[in-house]
Design an enzyme around this catalytic site. Structure first.
Site, short mmCIF file in Angstrom:
data_model
loop_
_atom_site.label_atom_id
_atom_site.label_comp_id
_atom_site.label_asym_id
_atom_site.label_seq_id
_atom_site.Cartn_x
_atom_site.Cartn_y
_atom_site.Cartn_z
N ARG A 145 2.31 13.53 7.16
CA ARG A 145 1.89 12.15 6.89
C ARG A 145 3.12 11.35 6.48
O ARG A 145 3.76 11.65 5.47
CB ARG A 145 0.84 12.14 5.77
CG ARG A 145 0.47 10.75 5.33
CD ARG A 145 -0.57 10.73 4.20
NE ARG A 145 -0.77 9.35 3.81
CZ ARG A 145 -0.66 8.88 2.56
NH1 ARG A 145 -0.39 9.69 1.55
NH2 ARG A 145 -0.84 7.61 2.32
N HIS A 163 2.11 1.26 3.36
CA HIS A 163 2.36 1.94 2.09
C HIS A 163 3.23 1.00 1.26
O HIS A 163 4.36 1.33 0.90
CB HIS A 163 3.01 3.31 2.33
CG HIS A 163 2.91 4.26 1.17
ND1 HIS A 163 2.36 5.51 1.27
CD2 HIS A 163 3.31 4.14 -0.11
CE1 HIS A 163 2.44 6.13 0.10
NE2 HIS A 163 3.02 5.31 -0.76
N GLU A 206 -3.58 3.66 -0.97
CA GLU A 206 -3.86 3.30 -2.37
C GLU A 206 -3.91 1.79 -2.60
O GLU A 206 -3.11 1.26 -3.39
CB GLU A 206 -2.82 3.94 -3.30
CG GLU A 206 -2.82 5.44 -3.25
CD GLU A 206 -1.80 6.06 -4.22
OE1 GLU A 206 -1.02 5.32 -4.85
OE2 GLU A 206 -1.79 7.30 -4.36
N ASN A 256 -6.11 10.63 -2.56
CA ASN A 256 -4.92 11.05 -3.32
C ASN A 256 -5.37 11.38 -4.73
O ASN A 256 -5.97 10.53 -5.40
CB ASN A 256 -3.88 9.93 -3.38
CG ASN A 256 -3.26 9.63 -2.02
OD1 ASN A 256 -3.52 10.33 -1.04
ND2 ASN A 256 -2.45 8.60 -1.96
N TYR A 302 -4.12 12.97 -8.51
CA TYR A 302 -3.07 13.45 -9.40
C TYR A 302 -3.62 13.95 -10.73
O TYR A 302 -3.20 14.98 -11.22
CB TYR A 302 -2.02 12.35 -9.62
CG TYR A 302 -1.17 12.15 -8.39
CD1 TYR A 302 -0.06 12.93 -8.15
CD2 TYR A 302 -1.54 11.22 -7.41
CE1 TYR A 302 0.70 12.80 -7.00
CE2 TYR A 302 -0.79 11.07 -6.25
CZ TYR A 302 0.33 11.87 -6.05
OH TYR A 302 1.06 11.75 -4.91
O1 IFM Z 1 5.09 8.18 -5.00
C1 IFM Z 1 3.76 7.81 -5.09
C2 IFM Z 1 3.21 7.42 -3.73
O2 IFM Z 1 3.94 6.42 -3.14
C3 IFM Z 1 1.77 6.96 -3.86
N1 IFM Z 1 0.98 7.91 -4.59
C4 IFM Z 1 1.50 8.42 -5.83
C5 IFM Z 1 2.92 8.93 -5.65
C6 IFM Z 1 3.47 9.46 -6.98
O3 IFM Z 1 3.48 8.46 -7.94
#
Ligand code: IFM
Length: 429
Positions: A75, A119, A164, A281, A283
């Protein structure tokens, strides 16, 4: 590692501004991130993406790293200002050539290209005309999507429209911590709507060019209330998750968008144009409580204690991924399409011996496997990120790569986690 379903896609993710550099090469136009980085005080240590990982010149070497890892997908994002330097009108053939070559090289190595069209690197000319606060930007985005699909659509099956949109709206337009650096707080909401409108229009444009699978990638988080009152957590959930999921999956906004005059008749049908998949995504979870009286927003986040933290200070909660996916299935039922985890990873202290990253990835993959076991249809997993790279407002201070980058020499050195993932993937074949 337990076995994932046959055909499961294994990949890594990157983004154009974070790795490419070459911001003035071959006709690329300026983006909002060029402007932001060159405004003193905006980015840590005055760092910029001017050179980044120099991927624009070193892409062939980076494709070899992908091949060596054994991933089946990659990706990356396409830089709009490389393709359409002013965001509209004339197309820059040299910019398209770059992605054309990249796609061919990936396919030659058996790696499926998965481009993201936006992005965060909006052409500066569009920002000068109002950026995503302007409805017209949605139409310009769909035109640009068609231009890219026209060039590489014959070889690309899977597409991601936006990355995002919540982060771009919140950090870019509400809080001013990312480009374009506006601080509009709740007046940033049109940015959500116009990005989503652009997404829906782009889905249609991509389909018209024969795209097999189209999705949006949202940053999603399980939201945990900090006390007995669930209200602030529900508001945060609506702002962070539902604002970008309800419209694409159900064709409606959560109540926080009620009565918004910028939502016109017919918009929701466009935004809810059926997608083939959803990019997620993940985290960490987010703990939320009510903000003190007089604060600009009614909620605030609270540290999650008692768990390990990444170098960024983010809590490490692998089971949050399972919780998130099961929660999405419960909330959206049959409206939830197949899911791809399009980013997951952590920043570490930069060492080549990154046992903490291995633990992070191992834990999250096991949680993902459990989610699949409980019936969530997940089709792939992408690690953020292949290389250390430009981490937005944090500059080069955060290292997310399976591969270490020495920014003085541009030397790439695979970390222990690269070898670990290579072995995991070999075991899945
Ligand atoms: O680096 C970023 C990415 O551009 C978008 N998602 C989170 C990542 C880590 O912060």
């Amino acid at each position: 590692m337990p076995k994932f379903p046959p055909g499961f896609l294994w990949g890594v993710s990157t983004a154009a501004y974070q790795i490419e550099g070459a911001v003035r090469d071959d006709g690329r136009g300026p983006s909002i991130w060029d402007t932001f980085c060159h405004t003193p005080g905006r980015v840590r240590d005055g760092d910029t993406g001017d050179v980044a990982c120099d991927h624009y010149h070193r892409w062939a070497q980076d494709v070899e790293l992908l091949a060596g890892l054994g991933v089946t997908a990659y990706r990356f994002s396409v830089a709009w200002p490389r393709v359409q330097p002013a965001g509209a009108g004339p197309v820059n053939g040299a910019g398209l050539d770059f992605y054309d070559r990249l796609v061919d090289a990936l396919l030659a190595r058996g790696v499926a290209p998965v481009p993201t069209l936006f992005h965060w690197d909006l052409p500066q000319a569009l920002e000068d005309a109002g950026g995503w606060l302007e409805r017209d930007t949605a139409h310009r985005f769909a035109d640009y999507a068609a231009v890219v699909a026209d060039r590489i659509g014959d070889r690309v099956a899977r597409w991601i429209t936006l990355n995002e949109p919540v982060v771009h709206m919140a950090q870019g337009y509400a809080f001013g911590t990312h480009a374009p650096g506006r601080m509009l707080m709740m007046d940033a909401l049109p940015v959500a709507h116009h990005q989503l409108l652009g997404h829906g229009l782009a889905v249609r444009a991509l389909r018209a060019h024969g795209a097999a699978e189209v999705m949006i990638t949202n940053n999603c988080t399980p939201v945990w209330p900090a006390g007995d009152d669930p209200g602030p957590a529900e508001m945060y959930d609506a702002f962070h998750n539902r604002l970008f999921l309800d419209p694409v999956l159900r064709g409606e906004y959560p109540p926080l968008m009620s009565g918004a005059e910028f939502v016109r008749d017919g918009d929701m049908e466009i935004i809810a144009t059926p997608m083939d998949a959803l990019g997620v995504n993940y985290y960490n979870p987010t703990r939320v409580r009510a903000a003190p009286e007089g604060a600009p927003l009614p909620f605030e986040t609270v540290d999650i204690e008692g768990v390990p933290q990444t170098a960024f200070g983010w809590p490490v909660v692998p089971d949050g991924l399972r919780e998130l996916l099961v929660g999405l299935r419960e909330r959206y039922g049959t409206a939830l399409p197949p899911v791809y985890i399009t980013e997951n990873g952590c920043s570490t202290d930069g060492s080549l011996h990154d046992a903490d990253r291995i633990d992070y990835l191992d834990g999250h993959l096991r949680a993902l496997h459990a989610a699949i076991g409980s019936g969530v249809d997940v089709r792939g997993y992408f690690v953020w990120s292949l290389l250390d790279n430009f981490e937005w407002a944090e500059g080069y201070s955060q290292r997310f790569g399976l591969v270490h980058v020495d920014y003085d020499t541009q030397r790439r050195t695979p970390r222990d986690s690269y070898a670990w993932l290579r072995d995991v993937l070999a075991g899945q074949r």
